[in-house]
Design an enzyme around this catalytic site. Sequence first.
Site, short mmCIF file in Angstrom:
data_model
loop_
_atom_site.label_atom_id
_atom_site.label_comp_id
_atom_site.label_asym_id
_atom_site.label_seq_id
_atom_site.Cartn_x
_atom_site.Cartn_y
_atom_site.Cartn_z
N GLY A 33 0.82 -1.21 0.00
CA GLY A 33 0.00 0.00 0.00
C GLY A 33 0.85 1.25 0.00
N ASN A 34 0.22 2.38 0.24
CA ASN A 34 0.95 3.66 0.30
C ASN A 34 0.34 4.51 1.40
OD1 ASN A 34 -1.17 5.55 -0.89
ND2 ASN A 34 -0.99 4.01 -2.51
N ARG A 35 0.95 5.68 1.64
CA ARG A 35 0.59 6.47 2.81
C ARG A 35 -0.53 7.47 2.55
NH1 ARG A 35 5.08 9.59 4.49
NH2 ARG A 35 3.68 10.19 6.17
N SER A 36 -1.22 7.38 1.44
CA SER A 36 -2.31 8.33 1.20
C SER A 36 -3.41 8.18 2.25
CB SER A 36 -2.91 8.11 -0.19
OG SER A 36 -4.03 8.95 -0.35
N ALA A 100 -3.99 7.95 -4.69
CA ALA A 100 -2.62 7.45 -4.87
C ALA A 100 -2.74 6.00 -5.33
CB ALA A 100 -1.85 7.55 -3.57
#
Length: 232
Positions: A33-36, A100
């Site tokens: 995943g990502n930090r959005s 994102a």
Amino acid sequence: SAGTSSNQDLAGRRIAISAGGTREPLDPVRFLGNRSSGRQGVALAAAAAARGAQVTLVAAHLEVPAPSGVTVRPVSTTAELQEAMQAAAKDADTVIMAAAVADYRPATVEPGKIKKDQAGDRLALELVRNPDILAGLAAARTPGQLVVGFAAETETDRGALLELGRTKLARKGCDYLVVNRVGWHEGFAADDNAVIVLDAAGAIVGEATGGKVSVAHAILDVVSNPPATGTS
Ligand code: CTP
Ligand code: CA
């Protein structure tokens, strides 16, 4: 003037917005995943609805509640977000890709949990590129439909940041690109944001720093009143 909820300048408009960050499963219990946080996309959806637009929010793992008064379509993976945005774009006059999106996904998704005794001391993951949803939406847009992208960049020099934005704009083929500086402490989870909005020719048509709601209104000012084509 724009920026207040009493302003109904987006009445009659239908806006599809993606927000949050996609997740790509590795196995039944893990993902990349990502930090959005989804905050900027949610602020855009809330601000657009307050200005009278009919909003569909395609929501990927928001860390904040979705605003009331908008249609929410929850998604998880990039493939799901693409399908939901393509469907929402069909009856939208404006499409905004604030999510994102994972650039890559695991080449294979293990049907069972990955076990250490099988993987050993090192585990290499093979990833494959995801499709570019924004470029696809821009290529498929109908006459008069506006397609707006975001560019998340860690570059700190303003000139270099704009250069990266203009290169990305050309690659995406969208009508507007919101250039957004991100970093360990900027952008994603923060309450404040700093953006520069470029038009299709790469000219600066908007700029805003501050709370994500006021930044959202500044972006919507551009969307609500697009400069006539062929007059610049
Ligand atoms: N985007 C998309 N599909 C992808 C990747 C990104 O639609 N597979 C969209 C994002 O929602 C955003 C824009 O493209 O609106 C730019 O995303 P960004 O990550 O800044 O650019 P990339 O094209 O992915 O390039 P890179 O990450 O290599 O800088
Ligand atoms: Ca990317």
